[in-house]
Design a protein around this motif. Structure first.
Motif, PDB file in Angstrom:
ATOM      1  N   ALA A  55      -0.401 -20.288  36.925  1.00  0.00           N
ATOM      2  CA  ALA A  55      -0.344 -21.315  37.975  1.00  0.00           C
ATOM      3  C   ALA A  55      -1.743 -21.840  38.281  1.00  0.00           C
ATOM      4  O   ALA A  55      -1.920 -23.028  38.544  1.00  0.00           O
ATOM      5  CB  ALA A  55       0.296 -20.742  39.240  1.00  0.00           C
ATOM      6  N   ALA A  56      -2.728 -20.974  38.221  1.00  0.00           N
ATOM      7  CA  ALA A  56      -4.111 -21.393  38.454  1.00  0.00           C
ATOM      8  C   ALA A  56      -4.714 -21.999  37.187  1.00  0.00           C
ATOM      9  O   ALA A  56      -5.230 -23.122  37.203  1.00  0.00           O
ATOM     10  CB  ALA A  56      -4.946 -20.200  38.923  1.00  0.00           C
ATOM     11  N   GLU A  57      -4.646 -21.249  36.097  1.00  0.00           N
ATOM     12  CA  GLU A  57      -5.282 -21.660  34.837  1.00  0.00           C
ATOM     13  C   GLU A  57      -4.845 -23.048  34.391  1.00  0.00           C
ATOM     14  O   GLU A  57      -5.676 -23.875  34.024  1.00  0.00           O
ATOM     15  CB  GLU A  57      -4.949 -20.624  33.752  1.00  0.00           C
ATOM     16  N   TYR A  61      -8.021 -24.271  37.448  1.00  0.00           N
ATOM     17  CA  TYR A  61      -8.793 -23.200  38.076  1.00  0.00           C
ATOM     18  C   TYR A  61      -9.174 -22.195  36.990  1.00  0.00           C
ATOM     19  O   TYR A  61      -8.372 -21.348  36.615  1.00  0.00           O
ATOM     20  CB  TYR A  61      -7.973 -22.492  39.160  1.00  0.00           C
ATOM     21  N   PRO A  62     -10.407 -22.271  36.484  1.00  0.00           N
ATOM     22  CA  PRO A  62     -10.814 -21.414  35.370  1.00  0.00           C
ATOM     23  C   PRO A  62     -10.773 -19.926  35.717  1.00  0.00           C
ATOM     24  O   PRO A  62     -10.983 -19.525  36.862  1.00  0.00           O
ATOM     25  CB  PRO A  62     -12.256 -21.849  35.106  1.00  0.00           C
ATOM     26  N   GLY A  63     -10.538 -19.133  34.681  1.00  0.00           N
ATOM     27  CA  GLY A  63     -10.549 -17.683  34.838  1.00  0.00           C
ATOM     28  C   GLY A  63     -11.886 -17.104  34.438  1.00  0.00           C
ATOM     29  O   GLY A  63     -12.525 -17.585  33.496  1.00  0.00           O
ATOM     30  N   PRO A  64     -12.328 -16.050  35.113  1.00  0.00           N
ATOM     31  CA  PRO A  64     -13.662 -15.504  34.855  1.00  0.00           C
ATOM     32  C   PRO A  64     -13.865 -14.969  33.438  1.00  0.00           C
ATOM     33  O   PRO A  64     -14.950 -15.152  32.870  1.00  0.00           O
ATOM     34  CB  PRO A  64     -13.820 -14.401  35.900  1.00  0.00           C
ATOM     35  N   LEU A  65     -12.878 -14.341  32.847  1.00  0.00           N
ATOM     36  CA  LEU A  65     -13.065 -13.823  31.486  1.00  0.00           C
ATOM     37  C   LEU A  65     -13.354 -14.966  30.521  1.00  0.00           C
ATOM     38  O   LEU A  65     -14.289 -14.895  29.718  1.00  0.00           O
ATOM     39  CB  LEU A  65     -11.829 -13.032  31.027  1.00  0.00           C
ATOM     40  N   HIS A  66     -12.571 -16.022  30.615  1.00  0.00           N
ATOM     41  CA  HIS A  66     -12.757 -17.152  29.706  1.00  0.00           C
ATOM     42  C   HIS A  66     -14.050 -17.909  30.020  1.00  0.00           C
ATOM     43  O   HIS A  66     -14.688 -18.431  29.113  1.00  0.00           O
ATOM     44  CB  HIS A  66     -11.548 -18.080  29.743  1.00  0.00           C
ATOM     45  N   VAL A  67     -14.434 -17.955  31.286  1.00  0.00           N
ATOM     46  CA  VAL A  67     -15.716 -18.581  31.636  1.00  0.00           C
ATOM     47  C   VAL A  67     -16.854 -17.791  30.986  1.00  0.00           C
ATOM     48  O   VAL A  67     -17.783 -18.379  30.415  1.00  0.00           O
ATOM     49  CB  VAL A  67     -15.902 -18.667  33.169  1.00  0.00           C
ATOM     50  N   LEU A  87     -17.490 -11.144  39.644  1.00  0.00           N
ATOM     51  CA  LEU A  87     -16.119 -11.535  39.967  1.00  0.00           C
ATOM     52  C   LEU A  87     -15.140 -10.902  38.981  1.00  0.00           C
ATOM     53  O   LEU A  87     -14.118 -10.329  39.374  1.00  0.00           O
ATOM     54  CB  LEU A  87     -15.985 -13.063  39.946  1.00  0.00           C
ATOM     55  N   TYR A  88     -15.454 -10.974  37.698  1.00  0.00           N
ATOM     56  CA  TYR A  88     -14.587 -10.386  36.687  1.00  0.00           C
ATOM     57  C   TYR A  88     -14.452  -8.873  36.898  1.00  0.00           C
ATOM     58  O   TYR A  88     -13.343  -8.329  36.824  1.00  0.00           O
ATOM     59  CB  TYR A  88     -15.123 -10.668  35.278  1.00  0.00           C
ATOM     60  N   ASP A  89     -15.551  -8.209  37.180  1.00  0.00           N
ATOM     61  CA  ASP A  89     -15.519  -6.758  37.388  1.00  0.00           C
ATOM     62  C   ASP A  89     -14.648  -6.383  38.586  1.00  0.00           C
ATOM     63  O   ASP A  89     -13.868  -5.431  38.517  1.00  0.00           O
ATOM     64  CB  ASP A  89     -16.938  -6.206  37.567  1.00  0.00           C
ATOM     65  N   ARG A  90     -14.743  -7.160  39.678  1.00  0.00           N
ATOM     66  CA  ARG A  90     -13.899  -6.908  40.854  1.00  0.00           C
ATOM     67  C   ARG A  90     -12.429  -7.149  40.540  1.00  0.00           C
ATOM     68  O   ARG A  90     -11.558  -6.358  40.919  1.00  0.00           O
ATOM     69  CB  ARG A  90     -14.327  -7.795  42.029  1.00  0.00           C
ATOM     70  N   ARG A 138      -0.689  -9.745  40.598  1.00  0.00           N
ATOM     71  CA  ARG A 138      -0.803 -11.183  40.359  1.00  0.00           C
ATOM     72  C   ARG A 138      -1.847 -11.799  41.284  1.00  0.00           C
ATOM     73  O   ARG A 138      -2.622 -12.665  40.884  1.00  0.00           O
ATOM     74  CB  ARG A 138       0.559 -11.851  40.549  1.00  0.00           C
ATOM     75  N   GLY A 139      -1.869 -11.331  42.514  1.00  0.00           N
ATOM     76  CA  GLY A 139      -2.857 -11.833  43.465  1.00  0.00           C
ATOM     77  C   GLY A 139      -4.282 -11.570  43.026  1.00  0.00           C
ATOM     78  O   GLY A 139      -5.168 -12.411  43.223  1.00  0.00           O
ATOM     79  N   ALA A 140      -4.530 -10.415  42.430  1.00  0.00           N
ATOM     80  CA  ALA A 140      -5.879 -10.108  41.947  1.00  0.00           C
ATOM     81  C   ALA A 140      -6.328 -11.135  40.914  1.00  0.00           C
ATOM     82  O   ALA A 140      -7.474 -11.610  40.941  1.00  0.00           O
ATOM     83  CB  ALA A 140      -5.923  -8.694  41.356  1.00  0.00           C
ATOM     84  N   HIS A 141      -5.426 -11.481  40.021  1.00  0.00           N
ATOM     85  CA  HIS A 141      -5.771 -12.463  38.987  1.00  0.00           C
ATOM     86  C   HIS A 141      -5.920 -13.868  39.567  1.00  0.00           C
ATOM     87  O   HIS A 141      -6.886 -14.577  39.253  1.00  0.00           O
ATOM     88  CB  HIS A 141      -4.722 -12.444  37.873  1.00  0.00           C
ATOM     89  N   LEU A 142      -4.991 -14.269  40.414  1.00  0.00           N
ATOM     90  CA  LEU A 142      -5.056 -15.613  40.991  1.00  0.00           C
ATOM     91  C   LEU A 142      -6.254 -15.784  41.914  1.00  0.00           C
ATOM     92  O   LEU A 142      -6.909 -16.839  41.919  1.00  0.00           O
ATOM     93  CB  LEU A 142      -3.751 -15.924  41.731  1.00  0.00           C
ATOM     94  N   GLN A 143      -6.565 -14.754  42.697  1.00  0.00           N
ATOM     95  CA  GLN A 143      -7.726 -14.801  43.586  1.00  0.00           C
ATOM     96  C   GLN A 143      -9.013 -15.012  42.788  1.00  0.00           C
ATOM     97  O   GLN A 143      -9.898 -15.760  43.205  1.00  0.00           O
ATOM     98  CB  GLN A 143      -7.817 -13.514  44.415  1.00  0.00           C
ATOM     99  N   ALA A 144      -9.101 -14.384  41.636  1.00  0.00           N
ATOM    100  CA  ALA A 144     -10.293 -14.547  40.798  1.00  0.00           C
ATOM    101  C   ALA A 144     -10.442 -15.995  40.339  1.00  0.00           C
ATOM    102  O   ALA A 144     -11.563 -16.518  40.288  1.00  0.00           O
ATOM    103  CB  ALA A 144     -10.220 -13.599  39.602  1.00  0.00           C
TER     104      ALA A 144
END
Length: 168
Positions: A55-57, A61-67, A87-90, A138-144
């Motif tokens: 929903a974000a990607e 809304y970019p994801g930290p791993l891919h960034v 951010l990715y580590d958290r 899911r929230g952990a991933h979307l929040q990132a």
């Protein structure tokens, strides 16, 4: 020709009869946790995204791993790279913890059915536990993804989406 059609139809009916009653779930009853494949359990233990943040990607809304993977092509500054790594580590730590809870909750739900000790009240409680763990995961991933957007410039987000093959 009629003989060929008749034989083909008879073969088809025989094949269908042989498959009748078999579920595409056959063979899954040997799983450790019936509702989760070994690959899903591994993904949950590793904190992988598993499409939980689409929903974000897919809405810019970019994801930290891919960034981090695209860091050079996005011309990340040192501070952006550091902030993204933190951010990715958290996110990863939160996802691993929530993923562990999903596994535990699914294992308990499975145990209740396997032991035939489940009733409506236990089912409601078990489902609430599964749903809560899944929501936290899911929230952990979307929040990132939300936080990542604040780290990048609008131009970097545009480039990210282009590099990932998304339409504007």
């Amino acid at each position: 020709m009629r003989l060929f059609i008749s034989l083909t139809a008879a073969l088809f009916v025989t094949l269908l009869a042989g498959c009748a009653g078999h579920s595409h779930y056959a063979g899954l009853e040997g799983r450790e946790i019936k509702a989760l494949s070994a690959q899903e359990i591994d993904g949950l233990r590793q904190g992988r995204g598993m499409s939980l943040a689409l929903a974000a990607e897919l809405n810019g809304y970019p994801g930290p791993l891919h960034v981090l993977e695209l860091g050079d092509r996005l011309a990340l500054t040192g501070s952006q790279r550091s902030a993204t790594q933190a951010l990715y580590d958290r996110m990863k730590a939160a996802a691993v913890a929530a993923g562990s809870d999903v596994i535990s909750a699914e294992r308990e739900l499975d145990r209740l059915f396997a032991s035939r000790t489940i009733d409506e009240a236990k089912l409601d409680a078990a489902l609430a536990r599964v749903a809560n763990a899944q929501a936290r995961l899911r929230g952990a991933h979307l929040q990132a993804h939300l936080e990542q957007l604040r780290i990048l410039t609008p131009e970097q987000v545009r480039i990210y989406n282009q590099l990932r093959g998304y339409r504007s």
